[in-house]
Design a protein around this motif. Structure first.
Motif, PDB file in Angstrom:
ATOM      1  N   SER A   2       0.844  -1.188   0.000  1.00 23.91           N
ATOM      2  CA  SER A   2       0.000   0.000   0.000  1.00 23.91           C
ATOM      3  C   SER A   2       0.878   1.236   0.000  1.00 23.91           C
ATOM      4  O   SER A   2       1.889   1.291   0.684  1.00 23.91           O
ATOM      5  CB  SER A   2      -0.903   0.006   1.228  1.00 23.91           C
ATOM      6  OG  SER A   2      -1.795  -1.080   1.182  1.00 23.91           O
ATOM      7  N   SER A  42      -3.349  -5.655  -6.028  1.00 27.63           N
ATOM      8  CA  SER A  42      -2.765  -4.486  -5.365  1.00 27.63           C
ATOM      9  C   SER A  42      -3.756  -3.317  -5.325  1.00 27.63           C
ATOM     10  O   SER A  42      -3.726  -2.503  -4.394  1.00 27.63           O
ATOM     11  CB  SER A  42      -1.469  -4.062  -6.048  1.00 27.63           C
ATOM     12  OG  SER A  42      -1.711  -3.650  -7.380  1.00 27.63           O
ATOM     13  N   GLU A  45      -6.062  -4.106  -2.489  1.00 22.50           N
ATOM     14  CA  GLU A  45      -5.315  -3.882  -1.253  1.00 22.50           C
ATOM     15  C   GLU A  45      -5.266  -2.393  -0.907  1.00 22.50           C
ATOM     16  O   GLU A  45      -5.465  -2.006   0.250  1.00 22.50           O
ATOM     17  CB  GLU A  45      -3.907  -4.437  -1.381  1.00 22.50           C
ATOM     18  CG  GLU A  45      -3.058  -4.253  -0.142  1.00 22.50           C
ATOM     19  CD  GLU A  45      -1.631  -4.755  -0.316  1.00 22.50           C
ATOM     20  OE1 GLU A  45      -0.785  -4.413   0.538  1.00 22.50           O
ATOM     21  OE2 GLU A  45      -1.343  -5.473  -1.286  1.00 22.50           O
TER      22      GLU A  45
END
Length: 84
Positions: A2, A42, A45
């Motif tokens: 992140s 991702s 996330e």
């Protein structure tokens, strides 16, 4: 992974996407849309990270696009020449 982010705002009326600015390690600050339903893990996330931290960095509300006004031209013909 992140990324740090700022200026999160819901991008859709159902709050399943968030527009923000992320601090990318290679490209610096770039616009980014994180979505809960994205095929890229991702992205999901990052969405979950923003949601989990909304007490610290509040997420702005969804603002629908402004509809065009009646005086907006529908086509641009200025400076064109008709060839027959």
């Amino acid at each position: 992974m992140s990324y740090s982010y700022k200026n999160p705002v819901y991008a859709t009326i159902d709050n399943q996407s968030i527009n923000c600015i992320i601090d990318h390690p290679v490209y610096g600050e770039i616009p980014y849309t994180a979505a809960s339903h994205d095929v890229e893990p991702s992205c999901v996330e990052q969405y979950n990270y923003i949601i989990a931290n909304q007490a610290t960095i509040p997420i702005g509300p969804y603002v629908p696009p402004t509809p065009p006004t009646s005086n907006v031209a529908t086509s641009n013909t200025a400076g064109t020449t008709k060839i027959s």
